[in-house]
Design an enzyme around this catalytic site. Structure first.
Site, PDB file in Angstrom:
ATOM      1  N   ASN A   1     -10.249   2.290   2.998  1.00 35.26           N
ATOM      2  CA  ASN A   1     -10.151   2.526   1.886  1.00 35.26           C
ATOM      3  C   ASN A   1     -11.175   1.598   0.431  1.00 35.26           C
ATOM      4  OD1 ASN A   1      -7.973   2.738  -1.011  1.00 35.26           O
ATOM      5  ND2 ASN A   1      -8.280   0.480  -0.345  1.00 35.26           N
TER       6      ASN A   1
ATOM      7  N   TRP B   1      -9.639   8.108  -7.605  1.00 37.17           N
ATOM      8  CA  TRP B   1     -10.532   8.856  -8.651  1.00 37.17           C
ATOM      9  C   TRP B   1     -10.363   8.193  -9.711  1.00 37.17           C
ATOM     10  CZ3 TRP B   1     -15.127   9.204  -7.380  1.00 37.17           C
ATOM     11  CH2 TRP B   1     -16.015  10.227  -6.310  1.00 37.17           C
TER      12      TRP B   1
ATOM     13  N   GLU C   1       0.630  -1.457   0.320  1.00 36.93           N
ATOM     14  CA  GLU C   1       0.097   0.260   0.165  1.00 36.93           C
ATOM     15  C   GLU C   1       0.751   1.148  -0.163  1.00 36.93           C
ATOM     16  OE1 GLU C   1      -3.376  -0.110  -0.771  1.00 36.93           O
ATOM     17  OE2 GLU C   1      -3.135  -2.591  -1.070  1.00 36.93           O
TER      18      GLU C   1
ATOM     19  N   TRP D   1       1.909   1.743  -3.483  1.00 32.54           N
ATOM     20  CA  TRP D   1       1.048   2.346  -4.442  1.00 32.54           C
ATOM     21  C   TRP D   1       1.346   4.065  -4.260  1.00 32.54           C
ATOM     22  CZ3 TRP D   1      -2.432   1.257  -8.014  1.00 32.54           C
ATOM     23  CH2 TRP D   1      -3.053  -0.404  -8.961  1.00 32.54           C
TER      24      TRP D   1
ATOM     25  N   TRP E   1     -16.324  11.555 -12.451  1.00 27.60           N
ATOM     26  CA  TRP E   1     -15.239  11.661 -11.359  1.00 27.60           C
ATOM     27  C   TRP E   1     -14.580  12.224 -10.580  1.00 27.60           C
ATOM     28  CZ3 TRP E   1     -10.334  12.738 -12.399  1.00 27.60           C
ATOM     29  CH2 TRP E   1      -9.909  12.689 -13.290  1.00 27.60           C
TER      30      TRP E   1
ATOM     31  N   TRP F   1     -20.125  12.204 -19.165  1.00 28.84           N
ATOM     32  CA  TRP F   1     -20.505  12.250 -17.910  1.00 28.84           C
ATOM     33  C   TRP F   1     -22.178  13.784 -17.500  1.00 28.84           C
ATOM     34  CZ3 TRP F   1     -18.193   9.087 -15.345  1.00 28.84           C
ATOM     35  CH2 TRP F   1     -16.659   8.817 -15.527  1.00 28.84           C
TER      36      TRP F   1
HETATM   37  C1  LIG Z   1     -11.276   6.873  -4.654  1.00 25.95           C
HETATM   38  C2  LIG Z   1     -10.339   7.102  -3.522  1.00 25.95           C
HETATM   39  C3  LIG Z   1      -9.237   8.235  -2.767  1.00 25.95           C
HETATM   40  C4  LIG Z   1      -8.623   8.156  -2.590  1.00 25.95           C
HETATM   41  N1  LIG Z   1      -7.941   9.582  -1.815  1.00 25.95           N
HETATM   42  C5  LIG Z   1      -7.122   9.571  -0.851  1.00 25.95           C
HETATM   43  C6  LIG Z   1      -6.412  10.206  -0.015  1.00 25.95           C
HETATM   44  O1  LIG Z   1      -6.862  12.105  -0.750  1.00 25.95           O
HETATM   45  N2  LIG Z   1      -5.500  10.523   0.458  1.00 25.95           N
HETATM   46  C7  LIG Z   1      -5.103   9.520   0.643  1.00 25.95           C
HETATM   47  O2  LIG Z   1      -3.571   9.072   1.691  1.00 25.95           O
HETATM   48  N3  LIG Z   1      -5.138   8.444   0.056  1.00 25.95           N
HETATM   49  C8  LIG Z   1      -6.217   8.122  -0.420  1.00 25.95           C
HETATM   50  N4  LIG Z   1      -6.563   6.810  -0.730  1.00 25.95           N
HETATM   51  C9  LIG Z   1      -5.916   5.635  -0.387  1.00 25.95           C
HETATM   52  C10 LIG Z   1      -6.146   5.145   0.180  1.00 25.95           C
HETATM   53  O3  LIG Z   1      -7.788   5.025   0.831  1.00 25.95           O
HETATM   54  C11 LIG Z   1      -6.103   5.437   1.857  1.00 25.95           C
HETATM   55  O4  LIG Z   1      -5.115   5.981   1.872  1.00 25.95           O
HETATM   56  C12 LIG Z   1      -6.111   5.009   3.262  1.00 25.95           C
HETATM   57  O5  LIG Z   1      -7.809   4.733   2.987  1.00 25.95           O
HETATM   58  C13 LIG Z   1      -6.109   5.456   4.722  1.00 25.95           C
HETATM   59  O6  LIG Z   1      -6.340   4.392   4.690  1.00 25.95           O
HETATM   60  P1  LIG Z   1      -5.118   3.614   6.149  1.00 25.95           P
HETATM   61  O7  LIG Z   1      -3.787   5.229   6.469  1.00 25.95           O
HETATM   62  O8  LIG Z   1      -5.587   2.407   7.124  1.00 25.95           O
HETATM   63  O9  LIG Z   1      -4.027   2.755   5.272  1.00 25.95           O
HETATM   64  P2  LIG Z   1      -3.537   1.917   5.067  1.00 25.95           P
HETATM   65  O10 LIG Z   1      -4.393   0.832   4.373  1.00 25.95           O
HETATM   66  O11 LIG Z   1      -2.987   1.090   6.277  1.00 25.95           O
HETATM   67  O12 LIG Z   1      -2.571   2.566   4.269  1.00 25.95           O
HETATM   68  C14 LIG Z   1      -1.060   2.276   4.994  1.00 25.95           C
HETATM   69  C15 LIG Z   1      -0.698   3.293   3.594  1.00 25.95           C
HETATM   70  O13 LIG Z   1      -0.396   3.413   2.594  1.00 25.95           O
HETATM   71  C16 LIG Z   1      -1.222   4.907   2.012  1.00 25.95           C
HETATM   72  N5  LIG Z   1      -1.856   4.230   1.075  1.00 25.95           N
HETATM   73  C17 LIG Z   1      -2.778   2.917   1.281  1.00 25.95           C
HETATM   74  N6  LIG Z   1      -3.955   2.898  -0.117  1.00 25.95           N
HETATM   75  C18 LIG Z   1      -3.675   3.153  -1.182  1.00 25.95           C
HETATM   76  C19 LIG Z   1      -3.932   3.716  -2.263  1.00 25.95           C
HETATM   77  N7  LIG Z   1      -5.071   2.710  -2.369  1.00 25.95           N
HETATM   78  N8  LIG Z   1      -3.320   5.037  -2.796  1.00 25.95           N
HETATM   79  C20 LIG Z   1      -2.648   5.271  -2.394  1.00 25.95           C
HETATM   80  N9  LIG Z   1      -1.929   5.055  -0.989  1.00 25.95           N
HETATM   81  C21 LIG Z   1      -2.400   4.206  -0.406  1.00 25.95           C
HETATM   82  C22 LIG Z   1      -1.675   5.668   2.743  1.00 25.95           C
HETATM   83  O14 LIG Z   1      -0.673   6.328   2.737  1.00 25.95           O
HETATM   84  C23 LIG Z   1      -1.446   4.876   4.123  1.00 25.95           C
HETATM   85  O15 LIG Z   1      -1.901   5.206   4.707  1.00 25.95           O
HETATM   86  C24 LIG Z   1      -8.171   6.713  -1.925  1.00 25.95           C
HETATM   87  C25 LIG Z   1      -8.704   5.247  -2.496  1.00 25.95           C
HETATM   88  C26 LIG Z   1      -9.484   6.349  -3.431  1.00 25.95           C
HETATM   89  C27 LIG Z   1      -9.565   4.890  -3.795  1.00 25.95           C
END
Ligand SMILES: Cc1cc2nc3c(=O)[nH]c(=O)nc-3n(C[C@H](O)[C@H](O)[C@H](O)COP(=O)(O)OP(=O)(O)OC[C@H]3O[C@@H](n4cnc5c(N)ncnc54)[C@H](O)[C@@H]3O)c2cc1C
Length: 475
Positions: free
Chosen positions: A346, A387, A279, A282, A364, A311
């Protein structure tokens, strides 16, 4: 000779390369943060994130003070005013070198280009470091020398590179160095005085020490089961570190090192740790993509053909989605979680985003902006990436024909409706089957869209766009 550290999305004293190198000898070091009204509006930064930034700055100022570094606050109306304001400040303070850490969206790159040029004109050294990613954008290339557009090969190359990297977190500057620094709390409050701020719920306590503590707690208690627990929105299966990572109270290197240490460095063999680090990759992937394709920062889709998707711009439907009043329980619960707490799980970000752009067919970019305004962890690169993934317009996005059904998602990931009931009180009394559809709850609205029909329409629209694109490429 004075040095200035310009803090942006790196609000911490530990593992901060700009701060570390500025303090590498006994030079006098000062610090500055610039609040730009135009950035706040156009990016946009919502009231919760702004509040989080303000409070985190107070924590940063106290930590800097311990090392004799004073934090000054500047406020400008437009991004274009930053170079002149900064140069005037440098002149007043006798600054000879400016230190900062890089940011990758296009406006920030452009801002830094102008500041660097102004520094050159004023005989000030401009030194920029990388701290937002473990492997900075531009450093991972395919065999053909181009930027990776697909995640899996990117992550393989990332993992290979990280093995040979010597990773150590930079220590905070020595305490007691330099002169006595003034308390910056009043200056911080004054700088943010006319901003729309909203305190975040208790869970999001700002500050670097708190971020470190949460990282450690996560590594101790949940990391090893992350792969099994991460998709359950009712549980504490994910780290919730994203707000700290987004403003840099925590660095990705600190996260990586803590996770790897939990399994004595052997993280690829531990499914939970491997999945979590994936993650983090990502997160880096989307930063690399944002830097390589500046059009993304100009609201363009990564896959140009999707720009012709018809859209919809229906404000009433959009507002129902924003309010969590769609009549689809998991979507409503997720949107209410976002509105009430500034954060969303997420899996639910994917579900709500797909629902908006596939079932409702709303652009979107409307959803992207709404998330930026509401999320305490708002981050342009991750948000745009998420997005565009959900809308099937992005690089390595969800294929257009794979559309999540929110009801099946809810049945699978919130089987007893615990999460739904927490946020949608109208459904509290329903049994574990009906809670997923809302059937039988008198006070709950009917679905605003037919899920099956709207899904098929989206697939047909994408299919015909794709075949038009193929025909155009042939002729
Ligand atoms: C539509 C959409 C919008 C999003 N907008 C944001 C946003 O504005 N800011 C944001 O930080 N994340 C965003 N994410 C990614 C992800 O949803 C969040 O990072 C995650 O939910 C944060 O929770 P956590 O810290 O418990 O993550 P954990 O699951 O603990 O993951 C650890 C870290 O990895 C990173 N991470 C995890 N998943 C992703 C991912 N899919 N893409 C990029 N980085 C990721 C984050 O920094 C996160 O804190 C988005 C995802 C989607 C599908």
């Amino acid at each position: 000779m004075s040095r200035l550290v310009w803090f942006r999305s790196d609000l911490r004293v530990t593992d901060n390369p700009a701060l570390h190198y500025a303090c590498d000898d006994q030079a006098d070091v000062q610090a500055v943060f610039i609040l730009c009204d135009q950035y706040v509006e156009s990016h946009p930064i919502g009231p919760r994130k702004l509040w989080f930034i303000r409070e985190s700055l107070k924590d940063l100022a106290v930590n800097l003070q311990k090392s004799g570094i004073e934090l000054s606050l500047l406020r400008v109306a437009k991004a274009g005013d930053i170079p002149a304001k900064l140069m005037a400040f440098c002149k007043e303070m006798g600054i000879k070198s400016l230190y900062c850490n890089a940011e990758y969206p296009i406006d920030e790159i452009e801002r830094d280009r102008k500041v660097k040029a102004s520094c050159e004109g004023a005989d000030i050294a401009f030194r920029r470091y990388h701290d937002r990613c473990l492997i900075p954008p531009g450093m991972l290339k395919t065999g053909q020398g181009s930027v990776y557009r697909v995640f899996t090969p990117f992550s393989k190359a990332w993992k290979e590179k990280i093995k040979s990297a010597r990773l150590e977190a930079y220590l905070a500057p020595e305490t007691g160095r330099g002169k006595k620094a003034k308390d910056a709390t009043r200056a911080i409050d004054q700088c943010f005085a006319r901003c729309d701020l909203r305190p975040a719920p208790d869970h999001w306590q700002p500050g670097e020490n708190i971020a470190q503590r949460k990282l450690q707690e996560f590594c101790d208690n949940a990391l090893l089961e992350y792969d099994e627990q991460r998709d359950t929105p009712a549980g504490p299966g994910t780290s919730r570190l994203s707000p700290y990572l987004s403003i840099g109270s925590l660095s990705p290197k600190q996260c990586y090192l803590a996770a790897a240490a939990r399994v004595k460095g052997d993280w690829e063999k531990h499914s939970g740790v491997n999945t979590w680090i994936n993650e983090l990759i990502w997160r880096e992937f989307y930063m690399h993509i944002a830097q390589a394709f500046p059009a993304l920062s100009r609201h363009k889709p990564m896959q140009a053909y999707t720009d012709d998707f018809p859209w919809r711009y229906d404000k009433t439907l959009f507002q129902r989605w924003c309010n969590g009043e769609t009549g689809i329980p998991i979507v409503d619960a997720a949107m209410r979680q976002l509105n009430n707490t500034g954060w969303m799980h997420n899996r639910l970000r994917m579900v709500t985003a797909m629902f908006l752009c596939k079932n409702l067919k709303i652009d979107w970019r409307w959803g992207e902006r709404y998330f930026m305004e509401q999320l305490i962890d708002a981050d342009f690169c991750a948000n745009n990436g998420g997005w565009q993934w959900s809308a099937s317009t992005g690089t390595d996005a969800a294929p257009y024909f794979r559309i999540m059904n929110p009801v099946s998602q809810s049945e699978r990931h919130d089987p007893d409706g615990q999460f739904i009931r927490r946020y949608v009180s109208e459904l509290a009394e329903l049994n574990n089957k009906d809670v997923h559809t809302g059937r039988g709850a008198a006070a709950y609205c009917d679905p605003i869209v037919d899920l099956n029909r709207s899904r098929q329409e989206a697939i047909d629209l994408f299919k015909s766009l794709k075949s038009n694109e193929a025909t155009a490429n042939e002729s």
